[in-house]
Every structure is written in C-alpha cells, then in structure tokens.
Motif scaffolding. Structure first.
Motif, PDB file in Angstrom:
ATOM      1  N   GLN A 125     -13.707  10.320   1.194  1.00  0.00           N
ATOM      2  CA  GLN A 125     -14.823   9.043   2.110  1.00  0.00           C
ATOM      3  C   GLN A 125     -16.158  10.193   2.644  1.00  0.00           C
ATOM      4  OE1 GLN A 125     -13.317   7.014   6.098  1.00  0.00           O
ATOM      5  NE2 GLN A 125     -11.827   8.767   5.552  1.00  0.00           N
ATOM      6  N   PRO A 152      -8.520   4.480   7.420  1.00  0.00           N
ATOM      7  CA  PRO A 152      -9.393   5.531   6.850  1.00  0.00           C
ATOM      8  C   PRO A 152     -10.535   5.208   7.799  1.00  0.00           C
ATOM      9  CG  PRO A 152      -9.040   4.325   5.584  1.00  0.00           C
ATOM     10  CD  PRO A 152      -8.554   3.660   6.073  1.00  0.00           C
ATOM     11  N   GLY A 156     -15.507   5.254   5.314  1.00  0.00           N
ATOM     12  CA  GLY A 156     -15.070   5.528   3.494  1.00  0.00           C
ATOM     13  C   GLY A 156     -15.384   3.609   3.380  1.00  0.00           C
TER      14      GLY A 156
END
Length: 256
Positions: A125, A152, A156
């Motif tokens: 990320q 995530p 990202g």
C-alpha cells in the motif's frame, strides 16, 4: 532525521523517505505511520519529488507480525486491541494511520517508490500511495490483509483499482497471492523494471526528468490526472481550462 524506523531527508527539491528496519524486512508499526504523516505535513514547499525506498533487500514486509500476534512493540498495543474500542475511536485511529500514506498523493510533488524484494500488505500500500513505481526483478507484491481476516485500510484499494481494474484487484486481494515483477510491469503496477544495481541511478534520472518542467505545470497536470476518472468529460474540459488559465496568469506575471 530518523523516527519510527524511518529515515527522512530533504535536499533542495528532492525529499527522501527510507524505511530503516532491515533486520525485520522494514516491517511497519503505527509509529512508522505517525512518522510518515508528520514528515508529510512538514514538507517544505520547495520539494517537488519524494522518493520512498527501503533499506536492505526488501522494500517492506508490511505490518510487524508481532503486533498481529498480540505482542506489544515499543509501547504499541496489539492491532486487534483496536476491536475493543468504540467505532468512532476505531475510525479516528485508522484515519491517523492512513495519514501516513495519503500525503504522497499531494499534487504539490511527484512521489516515486523504489521497490526491491518484498512489498507486502502495508508495504504494497505504501508503494501504491506513490505516483510512480520503479522496481527490481526480485520485487514481489502481495496484499495479505484478507489472509489475516482484515481488509487493506491504508489507502491502497483506490490506486490499485485505478491501475489494474476491479477484476484483477479483487483477484489479487482475495487470493493474497504474489504478483512478481514481470506481471506487475505488464499490468501497470510498475512503470519500469531495472536491475538492482541500477535502481538508485534510475530513480535519480527520473527525479531529474520530473524536475525539468516548471513546478506549476507538473503540479497542475498531476491534479488534473488524479481527478480525471472522477469527472465527466465536460467537467474535465472545464478543469483543464481553469488550470491553463492559472498557468497563463502565472507565466504572464513572471514575464511582465
């Protein structure tokens, strides 16, 4: 300057961010993210290029696994302890974590990730937060959060879908598989793959090329491109007219 396992430096128009915990493949902690956010917030106005890299053979192995396994590190509580807090507090803490990444999208400069070896989870990320990615043949990316029962959450997902589309992004994230350098280049995750011994020189050359045009032109162009997919065609035409008017006004003012 060193803080949170990260080295920072500014040399005129170029700032450098070096993850500096090679003994754990530059694994990250919340202290890392706070240090990144603080550096981004204090960046001098004259900076036009930010280079992000990792010390040693890996860019970043992601979140320090000891925090996932329930071990406190340097006073940082285990990650899952967040789940015991109120929703508003969870949101506030994660927003603080995200601040360590999202500043790299600022149109005031162009950010470059120099990636070798592992770029996993938070490392992936961080590379995605940058505008450009120069990688070595041994670079490999993986979004491991779903394998831990998490998502995530460091900004990202947006650039990943922008770069490679929903279907490929979903497959990468849901399977948590490795994406190696040749595939990353083919799909547009990487701008270029270079031998490890040429990584620093290539990033230096790219930085010099980015510094060649006038700063305002690059700044306005990056801002236009960031918003292009979110606007209608007519809205983008209007944004281009407005940006060009600002450029002409600045250039006329600098000449007169």
């Amino acid at each position: 300057m060193t803080d949170g396992g990260v080295r920072f430096s500014v040399d005129g128009p170029v700032a450098r961010v070096v993850l500096d915990r090679p003994e754990v493949r530059n694994a990250q902690t919340p202290a890392t993210w706070r240090a990144l956010a603080e550096f981004g917030a204090s960046l001098p106005a004259e900076v036009r290029v930010v280079v992000v890299s990792g010390e040693g053979p890996s860019f970043s192995a992601g979140l320090d696994r000891r925090l996932i396994m329930g071990e406190p590190i340097d006073g940082e509580p285990p990650l899952l302890s967040l789940g015991t807090k109120a929703q508003a507090e969870i949101h506030q803490e994660i927003a603080g974590f995200q601040a360590g990444f999202c500043w790299l999208r600022d149109p005031s400069f162009v950010s470059i990730a120099a990636v070798q070896g592992h770029a996993v989870g938070a490392g992936f990320q961080l590379a995605l937060a940058c505008d450009l990615r120069v990688i070595t043949p041994d670079a490999k990316f993986s979004m491991r959060e779903p394998a831990l029962g998490l998502v995530p959450d460091l900004g990202g997902t947006h650039p990943l879908v922008e770069l490679i589309g929903f279907s490929r992004a979903l497959e990468i994230c849901a399977t948590t598989r490795w994406v190696e350098a040749d595939e990353a280049l083919r799909w547009g995750l990487a701008n270029i793959v270079v031998p490890a011994e040429e990584l620093a020189g290539t990033v230096s050359d790219l930085s010099a090329a980015l510094l060649a045009p006038l700063a305002g032109a690059v700044r306005e162009t990056k801002a236009l491109l960031i918003q292009a997919q979110r606007r209608s065609y007519d809205e983008q035409l209007q944004a281009e007219r407005e940006a060009q008017a600002r450029r002409l006004a600045e250039l006329t003012g600098s000449i007169s």
